[in-house]
Design an enzyme around this catalytic site. Sequence first.
Site, PDB file in Angstrom:
ATOM      1  N   ASP A   1       1.700  10.283   3.274  1.00 25.71           N
ATOM      2  CA  ASP A   1       2.383  11.202   4.171  1.00 25.71           C
ATOM      3  C   ASP A   1       1.367  12.158   4.789  1.00 25.71           C
ATOM      4  O   ASP A   1       1.183  13.278   4.333  1.00 25.71           O
ATOM      5  CB  ASP A   1       3.445  11.972   3.370  1.00 25.71           C
ATOM      6  CG  ASP A   1       4.529  12.507   4.273  1.00 25.71           C
ATOM      7  OD1 ASP A   1       4.480  12.228   5.490  1.00 25.71           O
ATOM      8  OD2 ASP A   1       5.422  13.202   3.762  1.00 25.71           O
TER       9      ASP A   1
ATOM     10  N   CYS B   1      32.908  15.826  24.948  1.00 23.30           N
ATOM     11  CA  CYS B   1      33.342  16.771  25.964  1.00 23.30           C
ATOM     12  C   CYS B   1      33.378  16.015  27.276  1.00 23.30           C
ATOM     13  O   CYS B   1      32.456  15.268  27.600  1.00 23.30           O
ATOM     14  CB  CYS B   1      32.337  17.915  26.031  1.00 23.30           C
ATOM     15  SG  CYS B   1      32.339  18.801  27.590  1.00 23.30           S
TER      16      CYS B   1
ATOM     17  N   LYS C   1       2.490   4.472   1.155  1.00 25.63           N
ATOM     18  CA  LYS C   1       2.584   5.056   2.496  1.00 25.63           C
ATOM     19  C   LYS C   1       2.248   6.533   2.386  1.00 25.63           C
ATOM     20  O   LYS C   1       3.030   7.322   1.871  1.00 25.63           O
ATOM     21  CB  LYS C   1       3.977   4.858   3.070  1.00 25.63           C
ATOM     22  CG  LYS C   1       4.100   5.319   4.505  1.00 25.63           C
ATOM     23  CD  LYS C   1       5.408   4.861   5.113  1.00 25.63           C
ATOM     24  CE  LYS C   1       5.468   5.137   6.606  1.00 25.63           C
ATOM     25  NZ  LYS C   1       5.361   6.551   6.942  1.00 25.63           N
TER      26      LYS C   1
ATOM     27  N   TYR D   1      -6.855   2.001   6.456  1.00 25.25           N
ATOM     28  CA  TYR D   1      -5.924   0.913   6.151  1.00 25.25           C
ATOM     29  C   TYR D   1      -5.680  -0.091   7.273  1.00 25.25           C
ATOM     30  O   TYR D   1      -4.949  -1.046   7.086  1.00 25.25           O
ATOM     31  CB  TYR D   1      -4.590   1.465   5.663  1.00 25.25           C
ATOM     32  CG  TYR D   1      -3.923   2.465   6.597  1.00 25.25           C
ATOM     33  CD1 TYR D   1      -3.572   2.127   7.891  1.00 25.25           C
ATOM     34  CD2 TYR D   1      -3.640   3.757   6.148  1.00 25.25           C
ATOM     35  CE1 TYR D   1      -2.974   3.042   8.729  1.00 25.25           C
ATOM     36  CE2 TYR D   1      -3.028   4.683   6.984  1.00 25.25           C
ATOM     37  CZ  TYR D   1      -2.703   4.320   8.271  1.00 25.25           C
ATOM     38  OH  TYR D   1      -2.112   5.224   9.091  1.00 25.25           O
TER      39      TYR D   1
ATOM     40  N   CYS E   1      32.545  24.610  27.211  1.00 22.66           N
ATOM     41  CA  CYS E   1      33.106  24.673  28.569  1.00 22.66           C
ATOM     42  C   CYS E   1      34.618  24.559  28.571  1.00 22.66           C
ATOM     43  O   CYS E   1      35.230  24.600  29.632  1.00 22.66           O
ATOM     44  CB  CYS E   1      32.487  23.601  29.453  1.00 22.66           C
ATOM     45  SG  CYS E   1      33.042  21.936  29.060  1.00 22.66           S
TER      46      CYS E   1
ATOM     47  N   GLU F   1       0.859  -1.202   0.000  1.00 26.02           N
ATOM     48  CA  GLU F   1       0.000   0.000   0.000  1.00 26.02           C
ATOM     49  C   GLU F   1       0.882   1.232   0.000  1.00 26.02           C
ATOM     50  O   GLU F   1       1.863   1.268   0.737  1.00 26.02           O
ATOM     51  CB  GLU F   1      -0.815   0.082   1.301  1.00 26.02           C
ATOM     52  CG  GLU F   1      -1.729  -1.049   1.544  1.00 26.02           C
ATOM     53  CD  GLU F   1      -2.311  -1.001   2.975  1.00 26.02           C
ATOM     54  OE1 GLU F   1      -1.994  -0.073   3.742  1.00 26.02           O
ATOM     55  OE2 GLU F   1      -3.069  -1.917   3.295  1.00 26.02           O
TER      56      GLU F   1
ATOM     57  N   CYS G   1      29.523  21.180  32.186  1.00 29.45           N
ATOM     58  CA  CYS G   1      29.427  21.805  30.864  1.00 29.45           C
ATOM     59  C   CYS G   1      28.020  22.355  30.680  1.00 29.45           C
ATOM     60  O   CYS G   1      27.038  21.609  30.700  1.00 29.45           O
ATOM     61  CB  CYS G   1      29.738  20.782  29.766  1.00 29.45           C
ATOM     62  SG  CYS G   1      29.493  21.443  28.114  1.00 29.45           S
TER      63      CYS G   1
ATOM     64  N   CYS H   1      36.162  21.300  24.317  1.00 29.02           N
ATOM     65  CA  CYS H   1      34.741  21.591  24.133  1.00 29.02           C
ATOM     66  C   CYS H   1      34.572  23.072  23.809  1.00 29.02           C
ATOM     67  O   CYS H   1      35.108  23.917  24.515  1.00 29.02           O
ATOM     68  CB  CYS H   1      33.985  21.240  25.412  1.00 29.02           C
ATOM     69  SG  CYS H   1      32.275  21.788  25.395  1.00 29.02           S
TER      70      CYS H   1
ATOM     71  N   LYS I   1      10.826   2.769   2.320  1.00 25.60           N
ATOM     72  CA  LYS I   1      10.788   4.193   2.005  1.00 25.60           C
ATOM     73  C   LYS I   1      11.423   4.475   0.644  1.00 25.60           C
ATOM     74  O   LYS I   1      12.314   3.750   0.210  1.00 25.60           O
ATOM     75  CB  LYS I   1      11.543   5.006   3.084  1.00 25.60           C
ATOM     76  CG  LYS I   1      11.036   4.799   4.490  1.00 25.60           C
ATOM     77  CD  LYS I   1       9.633   5.308   4.718  1.00 25.60           C
ATOM     78  CE  LYS I   1       9.571   6.705   5.289  1.00 25.60           C
ATOM     79  NZ  LYS I   1      10.255   6.920   6.527  1.00 25.60           N
TER      80      LYS I   1
HETATM   81  S1  IVH Z   1      -0.092   0.684   8.866  1.00 25.23           S
HETATM   82  C1  IVH Z   1       0.974  -1.151  12.944  1.00 25.23           C
HETATM   83  N1  IVH Z   1      -0.452   1.618   6.441  1.00 25.23           N
HETATM   84  O1  IVH Z   1       2.927   5.433   8.667  1.00 25.23           O
HETATM   85  C2  IVH Z   1       1.030  -0.482  11.640  1.00 25.23           C
HETATM   86  N2  IVH Z   1       0.536   3.048   8.061  1.00 25.23           N
HETATM   87  O2  IVH Z   1       5.420   4.799  10.000  1.00 25.23           O
HETATM   88  C3  IVH Z   1       0.086   0.647  11.512  1.00 25.23           C
HETATM   89  N3  IVH Z   1       1.043   5.294   7.240  1.00 25.23           N
HETATM   90  O3  IVH Z   1       1.750   5.791  11.950  1.00 25.23           O
HETATM   91  C4  IVH Z   1       0.301   1.497  10.341  1.00 25.23           C
HETATM   92  N4  IVH Z   1       0.292   4.998   5.195  1.00 25.23           N
HETATM   93  O4  IVH Z   1       0.638   7.189  10.092  1.00 25.23           O
HETATM   94  C5  IVH Z   1       0.011   1.870   7.676  1.00 25.23           C
HETATM   95  N5  IVH Z   1      -0.868   2.315   4.282  1.00 25.23           N
HETATM   96  C6  IVH Z   1      -0.411   2.579   5.497  1.00 25.23           C
HETATM   97  C7  IVH Z   1       0.124   3.834   5.855  1.00 25.23           C
HETATM   98  C8  IVH Z   1       0.596   4.022   7.161  1.00 25.23           C
HETATM   99  C9  IVH Z   1       0.838   5.857   6.048  1.00 25.23           C
HETATM  100  C10 IVH Z   1       1.659   5.971   8.376  1.00 25.23           C
HETATM  101  C11 IVH Z   1       0.900   5.870   9.689  1.00 25.23           C
HETATM  102  C12 IVH Z   1       1.839   5.231  10.669  1.00 25.23           C
HETATM  103  C13 IVH Z   1       3.158   5.511  10.048  1.00 25.23           C
HETATM  104  C14 IVH Z   1       4.171   4.492  10.482  1.00 25.23           C
END
Ligand code: IVH
Length: 685
Positions: free
Chosen positions: A124, A430, A122, A231, A415, A120, A436, A412, A319
Amino acid sequence: MSDLTPTEAAAELERLAAEIARHDRAYHEHDAPEITDAEYDALRARNNALEASFPDLVRPDSPNRRVGATAASGFAKAAHGAPMLSLDNAFNAEDFSGFIDRARRFLGLPVEAPLALVGEPKIDGLSVSLTYENGQLTRAATRGDGMVGEDVTANIRTLNSVPHTLAGPAPAHIEIRGEVFMTKADFLALNTAQEEAGDKIFANPRNAAAGSLRQLDATITAGRPLSMFAYAMGQASARPAATHSAWLEQLRAWGFAVNPLSRLLATPEEAPAFHADIAAARATLPYDIDGVVYKIDDLALQSRLGFVGRAPRWAVAWKFPAEQATTVVEDIAVQVGRTGALTPLAHLRPVNVGGVLVARATLHNEDEIARLGVRVGDTVVIQRAGDVIPQVVQVVETAPRGPAAWQPLTHCPVCQSLAIRAPGEVVRRCTGGLTCRAQVEERLIHFASRGAFDIEGLGEKTVREFHADGLIASPADIFRLPAREAEIATREGWGALSARNLTAAIEARRTIALARLIFSLGIRRIGEQNARLLARHYGTYENWATQMEQAVIIGSEARSDLGSITGIGGAIADELTAFFAEQHNRETLAELRAELRTIEPATAPAAANGALAGKIVVFTGTLTTMTRPEAKALAESLGARVTDSVSKKTDLVVLGADAGSKAKKAAELGVRTVSEQEWRDMAGA
Ligand code: IVH
């Protein structure tokens, strides 16, 4: 009541506001009320009576003006039924295969066994958890710290992509999770409108989405174009599907928007091609994504895999590569961190990287500077990935070479103590410790920060100012600030109200979970997870502190006990004992302790009462129905501790097939042994 003078009434109202706020937090955030409901009601009644007699003295932070537990943010706190977790990251195909290998190994599946996944995008944005009772949306909460978020029900109800009523039969109680986001086009349009109106400009779509959702006035949210992709599932009274892909279908059927690019992959081998497809589509998608999340499709396998720390073993976020830009290094400065680490920082000609203006980038350490060969004046490539600090990747054009390359500091910069680099370490530190100022200041910032004491109104800037002006020199001083409220109110940028709010925020934190307290101390290598392990192991503050002081002695029983905690290795134990070996630290801690009340770690109900709670378990021989890591994780989830060798302290030895010397040892020592099946029965597996 009428006997009270206005001054007396004001003082009492103030005390009540702080006290009620503290009990609200204990109740809502920590699930650990310290007083009975009747006592709490009496406090509220007293407060109400005073407010009725002295209407002019009603405080801005009056318990009646606040919703639930939060005075400062204005949102009520909302505890999640099941924690909202994060995901482990993968950055390349190798990391991804590592994830698959670990999952297969944990499950005891052969390498060639098919393992269906769902990929899926991800998104943002920001995650939310929606609670439906009998098909009706009853509450919506932000992620918060994963355990407790903010109640944004009224705001979420304004989103078109969130059904108020589930279309079709549903479990009586279910938490549905998804990502709230704003499209790129809506983000640009919103910023244009904001600019025209002279309002705040948002840095990127994610910030715009978060800022739009977290509006105290939900009619503002209603005017903002937010969407949500569903999701995941949190707590549920019944499981509505057997696979993740079927679950996504169910979400669609109930009326949610589900990302149309999500796809069922029959085997992990299909992931790289899928990844490339999504990466290629990324720029043309109407919303920002920063990678692809891969989830094991079979929900029964998901529940066997469970979690490690804050992330599931059954999912990974692969990622996309970081976003890069080119700019010029204007200076190289050295920053002193909380643990004395000297970090060289490149000051840059400001440049836009993926929508964020970057003016500084880390150079990590002196070896990295040498490796890059970077000098002031050079043109460099920098990159930022997710929330990490931007870093310098390479030099693309060198400035005409001046006299000398950058040289590591011998002292440092703050300090002037000697700065040394221990053999085998890359970081120079340091040696000033708490003499410090920079280290002290960074520790105070860490102490008050979000994952630690989380004191609203005591952010980085304020801590620096208070420290510079001598208001706070150690953590305990923070709890003495309420006594100086009047003085704070006269400071530049402060007033009676903000000073009073700070007092309330500090008072609200006098009660703190042991794990948070340990984490807050900023001891090297003691992050949130290790702090939790320690809190769970030692149970109370007093026990922990006493044991740590004894563990300073190498060879002591306390030291070997510390070393036996799963997850606490030798280097971590060394940092803890080094901290406690210093008298200054012990004194600082004792002073702080005197200001606080600690909450003992909450153990899961099963763990607290079950037959395995607190037991030391050893597995030996070959287990046939579950893998060793799975058995260990299961035992730990029930509150047991798993060790490798059998001793007098061992409570239980689980005998797999062909158990050898450990079975013999157990018999000699009279330690209880059970078969694999008996173990499963005990564990309820
Ligand atoms: S699953 C236990 N699915 O990514 C897993 N997360 O880095 C629950 N996110 O906090 C998350 N798209 O805010 C899942 N298709 C997707 C997602 C997703 C974005 C975000 C979500 C999560 C964060 C984790």
